[in-house]
Design a protein around this motif. Structure first.
Motif, PDB file in Angstrom:
ATOM      1  N   GLU A 373       0.838  -1.214   0.000  1.00 39.19           N
ATOM      2  CA  GLU A 373       0.000   0.000   0.000  1.00 39.19           C
ATOM      3  C   GLU A 373       0.863   1.250   0.000  1.00 39.19           C
ATOM      4  N   ALA A 374       1.962   1.215   0.746  1.00 39.91           N
ATOM      5  CA  ALA A 374       2.857   2.384   0.802  1.00 39.91           C
ATOM      6  C   ALA A 374       3.420   2.696  -0.579  1.00 39.91           C
ATOM      7  N   ILE A 375       3.796   1.641  -1.321  1.00 37.68           N
ATOM      8  CA  ILE A 375       4.338   1.841  -2.671  1.00 37.68           C
ATOM      9  C   ILE A 375       3.271   2.441  -3.584  1.00 37.68           C
ATOM     10  N   ILE A 376       2.071   1.895  -3.545  1.00 36.50           N
ATOM     11  CA  ILE A 376       1.000   2.384  -4.434  1.00 36.50           C
ATOM     12  C   ILE A 376       0.609   3.813  -4.067  1.00 36.50           C
ATOM     13  N   THR A 396      12.409   4.932  -8.754  1.00 34.34           N
ATOM     14  CA  THR A 396      13.323   5.397  -7.693  1.00 34.34           C
ATOM     15  C   THR A 396      12.600   6.368  -6.769  1.00 34.34           C
ATOM     16  N   ARG A 397      11.839   7.286  -7.357  1.00 34.99           N
ATOM     17  CA  ARG A 397      11.091   8.258  -6.555  1.00 34.99           C
ATOM     18  C   ARG A 397      10.053   7.564  -5.664  1.00 34.99           C
ATOM     19  N   ILE A 398       9.388   6.566  -6.225  1.00 34.56           N
ATOM     20  CA  ILE A 398       8.369   5.820  -5.471  1.00 34.56           C
ATOM     21  C   ILE A 398       9.004   5.051  -4.307  1.00 34.56           C
ATOM     22  N   ALA A 399      10.168   4.444  -4.557  1.00 37.16           N
ATOM     23  CA  ALA A 399      10.871   3.713  -3.495  1.00 37.16           C
ATOM     24  C   ALA A 399      11.244   4.661  -2.362  1.00 37.16           C
ATOM     25  N   THR A 405      12.663  -0.292  -0.993  1.00 41.12           N
ATOM     26  CA  THR A 405      13.815  -0.320  -1.902  1.00 41.12           C
ATOM     27  C   THR A 405      13.331  -0.413  -3.344  1.00 41.12           C
ATOM     28  N   ILE A 406      14.214  -0.110  -4.267  1.00 42.35           N
ATOM     29  CA  ILE A 406      13.882  -0.218  -5.687  1.00 42.35           C
ATOM     30  C   ILE A 406      13.561  -1.670  -6.051  1.00 42.35           C
ATOM     31  N   GLN A 407      14.221  -2.615  -5.339  1.00 41.65           N
ATOM     32  CA  GLN A 407      13.950  -4.043  -5.592  1.00 41.65           C
ATOM     33  C   GLN A 407      12.511  -4.398  -5.214  1.00 41.65           C
ATOM     34  N   ASN A 410      10.187  -2.964  -7.863  1.00 44.65           N
ATOM     35  CA  ASN A 410      10.256  -3.796  -9.074  1.00 44.65           C
ATOM     36  C   ASN A 410       9.526  -5.118  -8.890  1.00 44.65           C
ATOM     37  N   ARG A 411       9.669  -5.710  -7.707  1.00 46.42           N
ATOM     38  CA  ARG A 411       9.002  -6.980  -7.423  1.00 46.42           C
ATOM     39  C   ARG A 411       7.479  -6.811  -7.485  1.00 46.42           C
ATOM     40  N   LEU A 412       6.969  -5.718  -6.901  1.00 46.01           N
ATOM     41  CA  LEU A 412       5.526  -5.471  -6.922  1.00 46.01           C
ATOM     42  C   LEU A 412       5.033  -5.267  -8.354  1.00 46.01           C
TER      43      LEU A 412
END
Length: 439
Positions: A373-376, A396-399, A405-407, A410-412
């Motif tokens: 949820e934090a990422i979205i 990168t900005r979203i991470a 992390t950027i990983q 990307n995983r999401l």
């Protein structure tokens, strides 16, 4: 829930695995282990002995079909007897009157006040009733305030009077209030004590005589095992209650109270509390509970919970978007919200046959969706609606914005894309064509 008992019973049935037929010797060995498992689960001794004697009698009287292994037959017999031990049929609550009056009873600390709020919420949403909560605990500090807070959370009115009034008068006046204002359900929360005493028993007996409730529920902490059963027996002798409510069942790894209480007091378990949240309440179904004790899951309850959150209009809208490959992160958030409303994640997973045992030692936090949820939420509205524009700098900005992390980002995104493709395939397949066409 009942983890220890489930594990012990599974070990007991292994004694019969590899056996060609049921004999008095291998049945005796199996049931000796079953009885020990029940006693270790704090089940009443007489109940455990009667249970295993009945199972033995039925097992030896069975002609085992060639297609059925002895261990499978034993599981079936134990399942049926567990169901009968816990009451057989599902017991309904009597709220036919207008207003229907429910009197809550139990010891202090059993969860009586919280359960009153949970029950009011359930009957309001599922039965379309207009409840009035009544505060008759004039002794415990902050008891009235606790009920008031619960009432505000579930948007239900609460009736209380100054401490100088007796609980009997408060209950009588509350029913008059309900009749005058059109409330069709009155739930009376009474005082508890740390132990059974004559004053408490006399008071609640006086309330019962004064208001003649349609339903008296005895609320007890399931984790107290045989103490719960003994307390139920004493309350029943004075009140002749209609049903039992087992609270904190989610933390009960043994199950002694659930398996003993019906046999000892001859009153059904009607509801169970399965957590602290106000929606953590279930009607008690003996057959489904037997399924769960024997590691068979509880798919019916899982489907029912899903149906409670099902929104037909939302489903139609979503199906159209999936068909056009327009499923986005806003829809993803919506689906997460619906899953969270269904309850504790580990409990939900354990309802799937075979999964309960696999996740027994795995901690599934209710905040499992927190990082997703934090990422979205760190995406702009444009990005949520158009995931394909999420390039390297945006990720990168979203991470950074979500504290991940950027990983992880990307995983999401990879998981989201896989989910999107799978949903598209299902919608366009035969299964999708069999669904009602949306106009």
């Amino acid at each position: 829930m009942f983890d220890n008992l489930s594990e012990r019973l599974e070990r007991s049935f292994k004694i019969l695995k590899g056996e060609g037929k049921i004999t008095e010797i291998n049945v005796a060995e199996t049931l000796k282990d079953v009885r020990k498992a029940l006693l270790d689960a704090d089940v009443n001794y007489k109940v455990a002995k009667t249970f295993t004697d009945t199972v033995k009698e039925k097992a030896l009287g069975q002609n085992v079909l060639s297609a059925v292994k002895p261990s499978q037959l034993m599981v079936k017999i134990v399942h049926d007897e567990l169901t009968q031990l816990m009451g057989g049929e599902t017991a309904e609550i009597n709220i036919e009157s207008r207003p229907a009056v429910i009197l809550m009873s139990g010891l202090q600390g059993s969860g009586k006040t919280t359960f009153s709020g949970k029950l009011a919420r359930m009957l309001k949403s599922k039965k379309n009733r207009k409840p009035l909560l009544v505060a008759c605990d004039v002794y415990r500090p902050a008891a009235v305030e606790q009920l008031r807070v619960l009432a505000e959370q579930i948007e239900v009115p609460m009736y209380s009077e100054p401490d100088s009034k007796s609980p009997v008068e408060i209950a009588q006046n509350a029913i008059k209030e309900a009749k005058a204002k059109g409330y069709d359900l009155v739930i009376v929360d009474t005082a508890g004590r740390l132990a059974i005493d004559e004053q408490m028993m006399n008071e609640i007996a006086a309330i019962k005589a004064a208001i003649n409730p349609d339903e008296i529920l005895f609320v007890v902490d399931s984790m107290t095992g045989q103490d719960a059963v003994n307390t139920a027996k004493e309350f029943n002798e004075r009140l002749d209650f209609n049903g039992v409510v087992l609270t904190k069942l989610d933390g009960d790894t043994r199950g002694g109270a659930a398996l003993s209480i019906r046999s000892v007091v001859n009153k059904p378990i009607k509801f169970v509390g399965t957590g602290e949240k106000l929606d953590a309440i279930d009607q008690f179904h003996p057959a489904r509970m037997a399924d769960r004790i024997l590691g068979m899951g509880d798919i019916v309850s899982l489907v029912e919970r899903a149906q409670e959150q099902y929104d037909e209009e939302e489903a139609k809208r979503l199906q159209k978007k999936i068909a056009k490959n327009q499923f986005d992160f806003n829809d993803f958030l919506s689906q997460i919200a619906q899953i969270k409303k269904m309850g504790n994640l580990k409990e939900l997973a354990s309802m799937i046959p075979g999964v309960g045992k696999a996740i027994k030692d795995i901690d599934i936090d209710d905040n499992a969706f927190k990082s997703i949820e934090a990422i979205i939420f760190s995406m702009t509205p444009l990005e949520r609606s158009n995931p394909e524009i999420l390039n390297g700098s945006r990720r990168t900005r979203i991470a950074n914005g979500s504290g991940t992390t950027i990983q992880e980002v990307n995983r999401l995104l990879k998981q989201f894309e896989q989910t999107r493709k799978m949903m598209k395939m299902v919608t366009s397949s035969k299964m999708g064509k069999m669904m009602p066409k949306m106009k």
